[in-house]
Design a protein around this motif. Structure first.
Motif, PDB file in Angstrom:
ATOM      1  N   VAL A  24       0.838  -1.205   0.000  1.00 47.28           N
ATOM      2  CA  VAL A  24       0.000   0.000   0.000  1.00 47.28           C
ATOM      3  C   VAL A  24       0.865   1.244   0.000  1.00 47.28           C
ATOM      4  CG1 VAL A  24      -1.638   1.325   1.357  1.00 47.28           C
ATOM      5  CG2 VAL A  24      -1.992  -1.120   1.041  1.00 47.28           C
ATOM      6  N   ARG A  75       2.125   1.789  -3.213  1.00 46.71           N
ATOM      7  CA  ARG A  75       1.027   1.993  -4.163  1.00 46.71           C
ATOM      8  C   ARG A  75       1.090   0.942  -5.293  1.00 46.71           C
ATOM      9  NH1 ARG A  75      -1.200   6.685  -2.607  1.00 46.71           N
ATOM     10  NH2 ARG A  75      -2.685   6.659  -4.368  1.00 46.71           N
ATOM     11  N   ALA A 100      -5.398   1.143   3.311  1.00 46.73           N
ATOM     12  CA  ALA A 100      -5.448   1.683   1.957  1.00 46.73           C
ATOM     13  C   ALA A 100      -6.148   3.033   1.930  1.00 46.73           C
ATOM     14  CB  ALA A 100      -6.154   0.690   1.030  1.00 46.73           C
ATOM     15  N   TYR A 145      -3.847   5.914   3.272  1.00 44.69           N
ATOM     16  CA  TYR A 145      -2.852   6.395   2.329  1.00 44.69           C
ATOM     17  C   TYR A 145      -3.470   6.934   1.042  1.00 44.69           C
ATOM     18  CZ  TYR A 145       0.881   4.465   5.194  1.00 44.69           C
ATOM     19  OH  TYR A 145       1.756   4.207   6.219  1.00 44.69           O
ATOM     20  N   PHE A 171      -4.975   5.301  -1.353  1.00 41.72           N
ATOM     21  CA  PHE A 171      -4.694   4.412  -2.485  1.00 41.72           C
ATOM     22  C   PHE A 171      -6.035   3.911  -3.019  1.00 41.72           C
ATOM     23  CE2 PHE A 171      -2.014   0.497  -3.841  1.00 41.72           C
ATOM     24  CZ  PHE A 171      -2.109   0.905  -5.146  1.00 41.72           C
TER      25      PHE A 171
END
Length: 987
Positions: free
Chosen positions: A54, A57, A88, A91, A93
């Motif tokens: 994560v 990415r 996830a 962050y 993502f």
């Protein structure tokens, strides 16, 4: 430990019930199989790999871990029960979020703190992630363990200034999805509080609009409004300005009594942001923040700002605090206690008079009203040494300003003594200090008069004894006798040498001798007490030195000598010399006592000042006299006037006054061989000494007299402070018994410590005959209850009046001038602010409407206190006519310290030179703004009048519609706008 964690303690229960609750908790703990805290658990390796993917990415890495068998809703206890979806979303993502949601991830599964993926995505400002989570059914108002919603997380996002747009977009998405802006978290805060703390101005507008908008004035558990949070966060001045435009209550107080102004002015020294605090303080004052509100500790904004002056260590902090104090004083903040007065006198002495003017409070602006009463607040002059030491100990850093010695005394005169110690004598001329000294003098004068009467009797006894006593014949041997025998003329068994006073004045000699003995003993006791109280200061006072000399010399006169034959008592030759010195010193000391009276002080000050300057002058040019004295001694040592060096010096000093004795000394007594040189030296002496030096002395005395007349009031008040401090210090001596000391100190106190420091006077109140008689009898004889009963029996319905402080009329007139000006200024500012607030929506800036009629200012002399403060201008609802000051606070000139517009009518200021008198100036920009508004209003009124006239002209033709009836006056093409000469000049 586990037992204690599982037990809830109720402090209201007694001990048996508490033990019963404890046993019940232990049983329930065993049923729930509570175990002690386990050791730290290592995170799952697959979850760590997913977390790295994560962070990198990598969608393939996330899918690989899922394919490796990691549950999509795995909650890792080592990382606070976080799930892959939460990581996830944290962050941002979005691709991994979509993949996890497609794989069956629970969008509402929370971690150990109750935060869902939507919380983490909103707190990070990830718009696309938030959108997809909402599309998959994320609960928009889910509460975490702290009762915070995703909107709370988004509002407090701490991002860079360039990323603020992302946060605003996230908030807009959440609000559109149904997020409620009025939900509180565990601390009672709305998302608006968090946004204000983060300093995002655009976000504030979003949260305060719409269906579920936040309440702008809601307070959290600590009493903080969003404005408090914006000031505490110190992130953005735009956020503070936006809240003020939205209509937040600017003077709301938190649980500690702090307003936003208090937080901006009294921020902790380690967390100060000088640029933000200065601009924020200016912005709050411009929008009408009250400077009179106090915290729970009794501190106003000025006192909080002045606390910073104890630490000048940080670069630039002095200028920042100077700017803040200038703004607060310009808006009418007052000095509330001795601590603030100390810091103002030391750091900003030129602002002290303006701040002290706020200590005069008038109830009306009518000067001639019989109901006018003035409150004099003496709080700035009352110092508590314990309070100062408490502030000193609570300093966050090592203070660079030590407590001055005068302020460590628990005395009412401590602040005035500090003002003199600091060298700011001109502050004593302020009406507050002047009236305080006058009231203190009325309390102290009875003891001072007793001291003067005692000294007068002592000097009269000394003078009478020396006048009635006889001198021993020249050349007659004398023998000393005992005091008792010499006085009463009785044979003593211990001495065969006796004498007695004879003649018609013998009784007077005995009486004056006994009086002199009595008063000399009392004088010795008084001087010993003063010396033991402070030996160092004792010898720096001229009066104490004179008293000490008398204490040493007078006993030598009491031991009387007898002439030959031991029959007649007389004064020996050495006693005659001692008596001559004593009688001079005694009467000079009595003159100094008389100089401490208010009506006589200026003359004694003139005498002492001129004498001091003349002695300095002679000390400078004494070498010229020595040179001529030595020359005349060498040439004319055969004459009696120059037979020794000392006599020659004295003769030269006498010749300086014009007593030359030219013919007898220089023509007849001068040798022939040196006659020419002697005459040449005499001519030079006449030119240099008699003409030049003598005229210089006269000119010096005359110039000193003019300077003394200008500073006479200051010098007199200075002497008064010293005299009253000496009497109060004498009462505080350890030699005085405790109960007597308390009684004496209470008798000279103006303000009781247990009562209010205010004194009320009614300038226009006049008592009737009965009231005047009652007050006169009470003030002279006392016994208030007796006189109340007496007057009630004589006068029906008699109400005993309260005695007013005896303040002179001229001083009362000066106080009335200052109080009424401050009262008018407050009314003018409140009027402008209220007019600016009328009829304005909360979304519009609060500025003065052009269509609002503005009343004229009270007086041109009341308006500005310095044109160099453009920060306090019209706008934001504040007055355009403002008070300001001279910015230089480090003047050394005493007269310049007291330049102040509110005192230009006082008698003590009329003697100042014209270039030192207060200059009242107007703010030119503000005046132009006022004129422009008035001209616009006048033009509108005249336009309406002309429009009415045109309607009257077209009235006979009712069938035709005039164009002027459907169009405003400014749009009529035929009419020319009316411009006044002043308006044409402005255009």
């Amino acid at each position: 430990m586990a037992i204690l964690l599982c037990t809830r303690r109720d402090t209201r229960t007694n001990i048996p019930s508490y033990i019963g609750n404890l046993i019940h908790s232990m049983k329930s703990l065993l049923r729930k199989k509570c175990t002690p805290l386990q050791h730290r658990i290592n995170p799952d390796t697959r979850f760590q790999m997913l977390l790295r993917a994560v962070q990198a990415r990598s969608v393939r890495g996330v899918g690989g871990q899922l394919a490796a068998g990691l549950p999509v809703n795995h909650r890792d206890p080592a990382l606070g029960n976080k799930t892959p979806l939460i990581c996830a979303a944290e962050y941002g993502f979005t691709e991994a979020v979509i993949k996890l949601l497609d794989a069956g991830a629970n969008v509402s599964l929370a971690d150990a703190t109750g935060a869902t993926p939507l919380h983490m995505a909103a707190g990070g400002g990830h718009v696309s992630t938030v959108t997809h989570l909402l599309d998959y059914g994320a609960h928009v108002n889910h509460l975490d363990a702290h009762k915070s919603t995703p909107l709370h997380y988004a509002a407090r996002a701490d991002l860079q200034e360039s990323d603020c747009g992302k946060v605003v977009k996230v908030v807009e998405v959440l609000v559109a999805a149904g997020s409620r802006c009025n939900l509180k978290d565990g601390e009672g805060r709305l998302p608006l509080h968090n946004a204000a703390m983060a300093g995002t101005a655009a976000l504030l507008r979003v949260l305060t609009t719409g269906k579920n908008k936040a309440t702008i004035n809601l307070q959290d558990n600590e009493g903080h409004t969003p404005l408090h949070c914006a000031v505490i966060g110190a992130r953005s001045l735009l956020a503070v300005e936006e809240l003020l435009k939205l209509g937040v209550n600017i003077d709301t107080r938190d649980t500690h009594g702090n307003t936003a102004l208090h937080l901006a002015s009294g921020r902790h020294i380690n967390h100060v942001d000088e640029e933000f605090d200065g601009n924020c303080l200016e912005l709050l004052l411009r929008h009408g923040a009250s400077v009179a509100v106090h915290t729970e500790d009794g501190n106003n904004a000025l006192s909080l700002a002045l606390r910073r002056t104890m630490w000048w260590g940080r670069p630039g902090s002095r200028d920042h605090i100077l700017h803040a104090v200038h703004q607060l004083v310009a808006k009418g903040s007052k000095i509330q206690d001795g601590f603030a007065m100390w810091r103002m006198v030391e750091s900003f002495p030129s602002l002290v008079p303006a701040a002290l003017n706020r200590s005069f409070i008038a109830n009306t602006s009518s000067r001639d009203s019989p109901h006018l009463h003035l409150d004099l607040d003496f709080s700035p002059l009352l110092v508590s040494s314990k309070r100062l030491q408490m502030f000193h100990r609570q300093s966050p850093l090592l203070p660079q300003s030590e407590l001055p010695p005068p302020l460590l005394q628990d005395s009412e005169l401590a602040m005035l003594q500090y003002i003199l110690w600091e060298g700011r004598k001109q502050l004593l001329l302020h009406p507050l200090c002047h009236s305080f000294l006058h009231l203190k003098w009325l309390k102290v004068r009875k003891y001072f008069l007793a001291n003067v009467m005692f000294y007068l009797l002592f000097v009269l006894s000394l003078t009478g004894f020396l006048l009635f006593s006889e001198n021993c014949p020249v050349g007659t041997p004398t023998t000393e006798s005992s005091v008792n025998a010499s006085t009463n003329g009785i044979q003593s068994d211990n001495s065969t040498s006796t004498c007695m006073w004879v003649g018609a004045q013998s009784n007077m000699v005995r009486l004056t001798w006994w009086c002199l003995v009595t008063f000399n003993v009392l004088l010795d006791i008084r001087e010993v007490v003063q010396f033991l109280q402070n030996p160092l200061i004792y010898f720096f006072n001229l009066g104490n030195l004179l008293d000490a000399t008398l204490v040493f010399c007078v006993p030598q006169l009491l031991v009387v000598s007898g002439s030959e034959g031991n029959v007649n008592c007389c004064l020996a030759a050495w006693q005659q010399q001692v008596g001559a010195v004593c009688v001079i010193l005694g009467w000079v000391r009595f003159m100094l006592f008389m100089g401490q009276f208010p009506s006589c002080g200026v003359y004694i000050v003139m005498f002492s000042t001129v004498a001091r300057n003349v002695l300095k002058f002679l000390a400078m040019y004494v070498f010229v006299l020595i040179a001529f004295a030595l020359a005349f001694y060498v040439l004319l040592r055969g004459l009696p006037a120059f037979h020794s060096v000392l006599i020659s010096l004295i003769s030269s000093l006498v010749m300086m006054t014009g007593e030359l004795n030219y013919e007898e000394t220089f023509l007849s007594g001068s040798p022939d061989y040196s006659l020419g040189l002697t005459l040449v030296l005499l001519v030079v002496f006449i030119v240099l000494v008699y003409i030049i030096l003598s005229n210089l002395l006269v000119g010096l005395a005359v110039s000193d007299m003019q300077a003394i007349r200008q500073r006479s009031e200051v010098l007199r008040l200075t002497r008064h402070v010293g005299m009253m401090a000496q009497i109060e210090a004498l009462f505080r001596s350890p030699l005085v018994p405790g109960q007597l000391q308390h009684i004496l100190l209470h008798s000279i106190a103006i303000i009781d410590k247990n009562k209010s420091p205010y004194i009320t006077i009614n300038p226009n109140h006049s008592n009737g005959l009965a009231d005047s008689l009652f007050l006169l009898m009470v003030s002279t004889l006392g016994g208030r209850r007796v006189f109340v009963k007496l007057f009630e029996a004589v006068v029906s319905g008699f109400i005993p009046p309260e005695p007013q402080p005896a303040i002179p009329r001229k001083m009362v007139a000066c106080i009335v001038d200052v109080a009424l000006r401050e009262h008018e200024m407050d009314k003018w500012e409140k009027r402008l602010q209220s007019r600016a607030m009328q009829g304005l929506p909360s979304s519009q800036p609060r500025s003065i409407l052009h269509t609002t009629q503005i009343p004229p200012p009270p007086s041109p002399t009341l308006l500005t206190r310095c044109p160099s403060l453009p920060r306090i201008m019209a706008g934001g609802g504040r007055a355009s006519w403002v008070r300001s000051f001279l910015l230089d606070t480090d003047w050394e000139d005493e007269a310049s310290d007291m330049i102040h517009s509110n005192l230009h009518n006082c008698q003590s200021y009329n003697s100042y030179p014209s270039h030192l008198r207060p200059v009242i100036q107007q703010d030119p920009s503000a005046r132009l703004e006022e004129m422009r508004i008035q001209i616009v209003n006048l033009q509108a009124t005249m336009g309406t009048l002309l429009h009415t006239i045109q309607q009257q002209h077209t009235h006979p033709y009712m069938g035709h519609t005039s164009s002027t009836q459907s169009q405003p006056f400014s749009s009529v093409p035929e009419q020319t706008p009316l411009l006044l000469p002043t308006q044409q000049h402005l255009v």
